[in-house]
Design an enzyme around this catalytic site. Sequence first.
Site, PDB file in Angstrom:
ATOM      1  CB  SER A 187      -0.953  -0.004   1.197  1.00 49.87           C
ATOM      2  OG  SER A 187      -0.253  -0.224   2.394  1.00 49.87           O
ATOM      3  CG  HIS A 215      -3.626  -0.691  -2.561  1.00 51.34           C
ATOM      4  ND1 HIS A 215      -4.118   0.584  -2.453  1.00 51.34           N
ATOM      5  CD2 HIS A 215      -3.305  -1.074  -1.301  1.00 51.34           C
ATOM      6  CE1 HIS A 215      -4.079   0.967  -1.189  1.00 51.34           C
ATOM      7  NE2 HIS A 215      -3.587  -0.025  -0.470  1.00 51.34           N
ATOM      8  CE  LYS A 246      -7.516   1.251   0.559  1.00 48.50           C
ATOM      9  NZ  LYS A 246      -6.853   0.275   1.403  1.00 48.50           N
TER      10      LYS A 246
HETATM   11  C1  PLP Z   1      -6.907   0.147   2.871  1.00 52.25           C
HETATM   12  C2  PLP Z   1      -6.344  -1.181   3.162  1.00 52.25           C
HETATM   13  C3  PLP Z   1      -6.991  -2.084   3.997  1.00 52.25           C
HETATM   14  C4  PLP Z   1      -8.193  -1.685   4.798  1.00 52.25           C
HETATM   15  O1  PLP Z   1      -9.315  -1.593   4.031  1.00 52.25           O
HETATM   16  P1  PLP Z   1     -10.516  -0.670   4.559  1.00 52.25           P
HETATM   17  O2  PLP Z   1     -11.686  -1.161   3.783  1.00 52.25           O
HETATM   18  O3  PLP Z   1     -10.141   0.726   4.251  1.00 52.25           O
HETATM   19  O4  PLP Z   1     -10.645  -0.923   6.028  1.00 52.25           O
HETATM   20  C5  PLP Z   1      -6.480  -3.345   4.131  1.00 52.25           C
HETATM   21  N1  PLP Z   1      -5.355  -3.704   3.498  1.00 52.25           N
HETATM   22  C6  PLP Z   1      -4.675  -2.863   2.704  1.00 52.25           C
HETATM   23  C7  PLP Z   1      -3.432  -3.318   2.037  1.00 52.25           C
HETATM   24  C8  PLP Z   1      -5.139  -1.567   2.527  1.00 52.25           C
HETATM   25  O5  PLP Z   1      -4.455  -0.710   1.787  1.00 52.25           O
END
Ligand code: PLP
Length: 407
Positions: A187, A215, A246
């Site tokens: 991330s 991602h 996302k």
């Molecule tokens: C954003 C993210 C999460 C968490 O997801 P949310 O739905 O925002 O709680 C988990 N793992 C990774 C790698 C992330 O970037």
Amino acid sequence: MLIDHLNQAAAERTAGALTRNRRTAHTGCAPHQTVSAKDGQVRPLLGFCSNDYLGLASHPAVIAAFAEGAQRYGAGSSASSLVNKHSLAHHQLESELARWFAPNIPKVQALYFCTGYMANLAVLSALGTDDATLFCDKLIHASLIDGALLARASMKRYPHCDVTTLARQLAACHSPLKLIVTDSVFSMDGDMAPLAEMLALAEHHDAWIVVDDAHGFGVLGERGRGALEHLGLTSERLIYVGTLGKAAGVAGAFVAAHRTIVEHLANVSRPYLHSAAAPPAIVHALLSSLTLIASNEGRERRDHLMQLIGQLRSGLQILQVRHPRAGWQLADSSTPIQPLIVGNNEAALSLSQALENDGIRVTAIRPPTVPNGTSRLRITLSASHTAADVTRLLDSLSAIMAPRGDA
Ligand SMILES: *Cc1c(COP(=O)(O)O)cnc(C)c1O
């Protein structure tokens, strides 16, 4: 006394350039925003820090589906899925996701969670029993680390993407359950785990692999189905976590895995059992996100995003050659996450501030989100950016570096 103690901690954060400030946005999810600045002024800013990779958060079809879902199901969910009811919208989303992952995970079933954070806590705490061992990449996401901390399993960390060390650790381990835990796309770095090699190791050592594709889902793969589609991986040993806040543009996450694993999570995982289900309206909106991701429009958005990534990277590479002492290093990433590694916290903050003075917002990411000494500007691109937006960012960076006299 608590308040004195916390004030002291806050003063130490300030001294270390580690204080985080939230910004109030007066506009919706889009690159061009109106944001309250530190001085209280409200200004337009061009943002490069959103994970809305396909621009679906503001897509009219998704917004319409959200409203339609609220009309149909109401605003809330009223209780957890097991205590009250499993909404039709949840059922439809889980069925569709299971269909998407059928080529990659035999006997797959999917389970929706309110957030990716909860999904990761659920998977690792439910599967990481006291006779299990978790093998975690050094740079896994905080939610996976927290899941591993909640689990009763023992935990081993291996250096970032180092399959040689991972293989050695797996070979030396006699736990009846071995669980490899990794992000697919990291991330804060944007690089990808060598999933094919890791899956081969899992098969050789009778291990399972939890892949957090927060991602990758929506972005990678011919049809946007994420890292597994992108790499053409198929195995019963894959426990896949995709997030939906996302690229999918709404909120939530899902686990796709062998149906016995998913049934187990639905029965015992505490983040699933002891939290109200997500409002069905959100899930109804996600059905339209999935339709878009799979459509020609989704493909066009991914193609456009890839073009922007190419444009940004070649522009940054030119800047790096022109300004060898620019004070940042471009990370090796082919995804929409394109960090400029600065190192020092103050330097990262001041670069971020210089961009903001020029109307551009790129957040400085500092410890503990990233390891000490690797503070960075995490640039993220979205299909809702234009080529002109990327040019504007490059011009601004170039102007910031010019006074240093390297040109
Ligand atoms: C954003 C993210 C999460 C968490 O997801 P949310 O739905 O925002 O709680 C988990 N793992 C990774 C790698 C992330 O970037």
